[in-house]
Design an enzyme around this catalytic site. Structure first.
Site, PDB file in Angstrom:
ATOM      1  CG  ASP A  84      -0.243  -0.156   2.532  1.00 46.15           C
ATOM      2  OD1 ASP A  84       0.801  -0.827   2.586  1.00 46.15           O
ATOM      3  OD2 ASP A  84      -0.732   0.396   3.539  1.00 46.15           O
ATOM      4  CD  GLU A 142       2.978  -0.942   7.744  1.00 47.94           C
ATOM      5  OE1 GLU A 142       3.203  -0.860   8.966  1.00 47.94           O
ATOM      6  OE2 GLU A 142       3.094   0.026   6.974  1.00 47.94           O
TER       7      GLU A 142
END
Length: 398
Positions: A84, A142
């Site tokens: 991400d 995350e």
């Protein structure tokens, strides 16, 4: 194993250009946590037709699991990379800078995924010579609590897995250094949002108002005494007020102020102390000023604890591998950021270690900075380092 390691390193060397190409694709096309649909599709498409088992949409989101089955019996190892990006406007001037306004890979997750994909591809080519099973965890989200790791674990990504390994590339650590630490390696975290509600008024008649700016300012100062006066000086804790929203007119007393911030700790027992003192100080100050408050205090990422034996195995594997691009193997001590890899480490013996990404003589910027930059030579180092650890684990164990 030496011959197999040589074969793996040769494949990785040959595919370094592909690794960089993939990393740049992700860097140009970043997606925020829990919204990484195109990134997940790109990863899944990469594995299509390869001799591995692939699961998509793991954890009710964009998670992907890739299982590589060796030709011989052996242990079950998971290796993890996140993918991400962050809500940051990129300011690097790179030719492959983000094409998406206000979204940037400013933490290196593009590099994590690129090296992992090429490492997995190389291990698939060598799978008949491998002992055991390797599960590649491509993890979303995350950066944002509750974190993608938690959902993937709840969905069974660690079922049958014996150990877990992960790497983070580090923009503030020298290129060529690989670093590790047994025990508590990353801080645990809590986040909070406080809304203080008083009574607004005019600056000429403060006696008719309950000023939340003054109350909030007292709180910002007082809450720092938690660390200075309630935490053992040999322990680690921080309390940060990252946002103070009190904007208004110069001659108006605001009726409401919103504060947001986070807490970091290195021992889980310290977490309870900080939370108790935080709430006590907040309640006391609001009572003193005659105002009310709303508090959202969320404990999220745990302290990340590296298993001592697993970490020793990683260090031994890297030392024996004699990777030419690795200049130093360093026991670096604990690091202050937080990471949702901690959830894996709570469930299985794990090691999360670091690969330096700052080339000497170039500008250095921290993670989550608009000018964040990693030297792409770190990708091959990460791939070889993880590859060396994987082979050592499969054939020699912990």
């Amino acid at each position: 194993m030496d011959d197999l390691r040589t074969q793996l390193f040769t494949l990785l060397q040959q595919k370094e250009a592909d690794m960089i190409k993939i990393r740049r694709h992700f860097h140009e096309n970043p997606e925020l946590s829990f919204h990484e649909t195109e990134t997940a599709k790109y990863i899944a498409d990469f594995y299509a037709g390869k001799e591995c088992d692939v699961q998509t949409n793991v954890g009710g989101g964009n998670g992907i699991l890739v299982d590589i089955h060796g030709g011989k019996k052996g242990p079950f190892l998971a290796i993890r990379a996140d993918f991400d990006a962050l809500p940051i406007q990129e300011d690097t001037g790179l030719p492959f800078a983000s094409k998406t306004p206000n979204v940037m890979h400013a933490c290196g997750h593009d590099g994590h995924t690129a090296y992992m994909m090429i490492l997995a591809d190389s291990l698939i080519e060598l799978k008949d010579q491998l002992a055991g099973t390797i599960r590649v965890i491509h993890q979303p989200a995350e950066e944002v609590p509750p974190g993608g790791a938690k959902g993937m674990i709840e969905a069974g990504c660690l079922d049958g897995v014996d150990h877990v390994l992960g790497i983070h590339v580090m923009s503030m650590m020298p290129l060529g250094d690989v670093l590790y630490h047994p025990g508590s390696v990353h801080t645990g975290r809590a986040t909070f949002k406080v809304i203080m509600q008083g009574k607004g008024g005019h600056g000429s008649t403060p006696q008719d108002a309950n000023d939340t700016i003054v109350a909030a300012s007292q709180f910002v100062t007082a809450v720092q005494t938690i660390v200075s006066r309630r935490i053992d000086p040999f322990d680690t804790a921080t309390v940060t007020i990252g946002s103070f929203d009190g904007k208004g007119s110069a001659n108006v007393i605001k009726d409401s102020v919103t504060l947001e911030g986070d807490v970091r700790i290195m021992k889980e027992e310290t977490r309870a102390i900080v939370e108790k003192e935080f709430k006590q100080i907040l309640d006391g100050i609001c009572r003193t000023f005659g105002i009310s408050y709303e508090l959202d205090y969320t404990n999220d990422y745990p302290v990340c604890v590296n298993d001592a034996k697993t970490t020793e195995m990683v260090a031994k594997a890297l030392s024996e591998a004699q990777i030419p691009e690795v200049k130093q193997l360093i026991e670096c001590g604990p690091q202050t950021p937080s990471e949702d890899f901690a959830y894996y480490a709570k469930e299985r013996p794990s090691c999360f270690f670091f690969v330096g990404a700052h080339k000497e003589g170039t500008p250095m910027y921290p993670h989550h900075h608009p000018k964040f930059y990693i030297d792409e030579d770190c990708l091959l180092i990460a791939a070889k380092s993880m590859g060396a650890a994987v082979l050592h684990y499969l054939f020699e164990g912990v």
